[in-house]
Write an enzyme that holds these catalytic residues in place. Sequence first.
Site, mmCIF file in Angstrom:
data_model
loop_
_atom_site.group_PDB
_atom_site.id
_atom_site.type_symbol
_atom_site.label_atom_id
_atom_site.label_comp_id
_atom_site.label_asym_id
_atom_site.label_seq_id
_atom_site.Cartn_x
_atom_site.Cartn_y
_atom_site.Cartn_z
ATOM 1 N N GLU A 1 -27.632 16.147 22.112
ATOM 2 C CA GLU A 1 -26.949 15.527 23.246
ATOM 3 C C GLU A 1 -25.722 14.736 22.784
ATOM 4 O OE1 GLU A 1 -30.869 15.090 26.200
ATOM 5 O OE2 GLU A 1 -30.120 13.348 25.107
ATOM 6 N N THR B 1 -30.308 17.251 28.955
ATOM 7 C CA THR B 1 -31.717 17.583 29.134
ATOM 8 C C THR B 1 -32.375 16.526 30.023
ATOM 9 O OG1 THR B 1 -31.743 18.618 26.961
ATOM 10 C CG2 THR B 1 -33.877 17.986 27.861
ATOM 11 N N GLY C 1 -36.614 12.062 25.510
ATOM 12 C CA GLY C 1 -37.028 13.466 25.479
ATOM 13 C C GLY C 1 -36.800 14.134 24.128
#
EC number: 5.3.1.6
Lengths: 223, 223, 223, 223
Positions: A108, A30, A102
């Site tokens: 992730e 991302t 983020g």
Amino acid sequence: MSDPVVAAKKDAGIRAANMVEDGMIVGLGTGSTVFFAMERLGERIKTEGLRILGVPTSNQTAMRAEEYGIPLTTLTLHPVLDLAIDGADQVDPKKQMIKGRGAAHLREKVVADAAKQFVVVIDSGKEVTGLDAAVPIEVLPFAYGSVAKKLRELGGEPVMREGVKKDGPVISDNGNYVVDCAFGAIADPAGLEAAINRIPGVLGNGIFAAMTAKTVVIVGGKR
Amino acid sequence: MSDPVVAAKKDAGIRAANMVEDGMIVGLGTGSTVFFAMERLGERIKTEGLRILGVPTSNQTAMRAEEYGIPLTTLTLHPVLDLAIDGADQVDPKKQMIKGRGAAHLREKVVADAAKQFVVVIDSGKEVTGLDAAVPIEVLPFAYGSVAKKLRELGGEPVMREGVKKDGPVISDNGNYVVDCAFGAIADPAGLEAAINRIPGVLGNGIFAAMTAKTVVIVGGKR
Amino acid sequence: MSDPVVAAKKDAGIRAANMVEDGMIVGLGTGSTVFFAMERLGERIKTEGLRILGVPTSNQTAMRAEEYGIPLTTLTLHPVLDLAIDGADQVDPKKQMIKGRGAAHLREKVVADAAKQFVVVIDSGKEVTGLDAAVPIEVLPFAYGSVAKKLRELGGEPVMREGVKKDGPVISDNGNYVVDCAFGAIADPAGLEAAINRIPGVLGNGIFAAMTAKTVVIVGGKR
Amino acid sequence: MSDPVVAAKKDAGIRAANMVEDGMIVGLGTGSTVFFAMERLGERIKTEGLRILGVPTSNQTAMRAEEYGIPLTTLTLHPVLDLAIDGADQVDPKKQMIKGRGAAHLREKVVADAAKQFVVVIDSGKEVTGLDAAVPIEVLPFAYGSVAKKLRELGGEPVMREGVKKDGPVISDNGNYVVDCAFGAIADPAGLEAAINRIPGVLGNGIFAAMTAKTVVIVGGKR
């Protein structure tokens, strides 16, 4: 594109996208640098007929993948990824990292962990000699109070991440809180990563120190 | 009350409730034995004027607390609990445990961890010489595939817990999946607990082996 | 396959799958009859080269789609579906329905609403002269108390759906409670559907009375 | 306190808090004006021995209530509230409102609906002759695409609310998206509120037009 930071991000993204081979299952991180990689993957799909499947790490990435024409799959069907591409907030010379600005770092880390190779795309502003950023930590809302106490016992200064266009805490895509916890200079990232994970109610943390062996760092604009 | 198992559960619950002192902040687990303790706490509040605040580990416990007249608080306001009362599915002679048949073990571990003393209430059917039950593991739905693969690499046989009055997986109060993972006889519970927790996407697991020092086990009907 | 109910379900599923045309975006409901349709779609993909994309209504359906080789997409990319296939718990002569025994009815209604044609696959045991089953209602956990009170004011008898392999309430894939609310014989399904939806904290309800015009009912084993 | 807007908010909050009577169950909204009311309630609890129980509409409000010493309860135990205090983004002369800038409007509407009296505290900048702000709408993430399409068919311009310290969409305390949908001048707020609610996948919307009869508006600094 005259902004040198944007140019560096784009360069890093394109170089990562060019590492992807036909038939690969690719983890998609991302953030802005990753989106340059995804844009390039979309081009390769159209022009080269590249056949890949992506596993997105956030709602935002899933939407972008659909825009760029990257077909998606899931870890349920593909528990092993060939390669994952993601950004980072700080990277040290040993390829240890802090991620999570983020608030997508839990997924992730799952994706990076599932990949055979982890390609990190950054501009040179993310390179540091030692990690010292506040560590983003995803926390079960129920456990916020006790987790904050335990983080203080580890020497950290936990701060709840507050929303800007939302009253109260930022909520992650998984429905949890994000705590940013400053520890000053982090002498032993792997040890701290493990210590934070041992706290019940911690669901994920932004230190990535356990997967350096399979990590490739691409710094945009630098060869 | 002629059922000896129910009688044992009630005995254990009452004895735990009688350990609670005026002014305490009390963690409240989930399950039938704990509810006997809560019923007794409700009586003590009415008859003795006992002043306590409870921190519930599940939606079900919160509802029961309201029925029994036990005022509730949160870990945000009270990050340290004086005592927590909870059940278990298996308890070995070293006071190591497996919990999670009710899918509430993530919050239960947070609460047990936050407590100065952890009082476990069981009937004698839960006593084992060695832990060997399938370990309930709370998993981020996104990560189910990769977590299952890693659990197999640890020697486990992960099985998704399927809903009965709900199609597809059981969903925990936190919105996640529950995987029951059989490992046969567990030689090193503390090591396995840590190894499972190191898998990204694992949010909590039902092995409780890191808090035996502060644990008191009450076996109903047995002194 | 000698069980006549299973045979009827399979017949209905296959007939629905045979309605799907090349290039369609197809909503995929949840439940055993739908899975027969999905199995047939998977066969057609393999043998005929049928090209479709599916939008699944539950985690379970997404897993099954991956097993059968049906590629998936989302409503974000395809906000209009050509056709949706789903089961039902009760269907009356006007094609009004009650759904939600599997707790997937919120997403199922979204998908049915987004589709140009809604194909309902049932065995004859689901046909009724008038709807009278308890209505499954998805409720924000925060609002359970006030919603239950309002449902009683509408003449209903709300019962929280309790988990079987999970302590406390069943949790939907969306993280909410499911209340089963009996109203006896439902004289005006469309009016009741609207009235239930007006209660703040109700997130979806299992009466499907507003889309009969585009609904086709396939009763397995019956022509 | 020399800022006149802050002074007006404080005045409104104090006047609302002074309407609360001993023994009341009080709904507690979210936002700066409400927090002035809660601060005053905390004072009255300390100085007058006021006995009340609060039902908070957000995680943030729950934390503030604990700071101010306001004991909390739930709608499960108290499905009817005596009074609810909340802010608003726009209020018209008929006491119709738009709420949701803080993304807490789903729970806020549940609480307002459960209350016998709804006390709205604003500064004069929130008074309008006609509602025309973008309407905050809480949407099931799964349904974002089809809901956006239906909102456009109603004449709206839906915009996903993007996070600031979080990549991708803002996530509500309930785990959902928030769409801000401009409709220009809203001629018929009650009709639009109902029309938005009829879209499957809409979980709540920021038009409050159905409870004007029980609403009291307090404009700070104005008598």
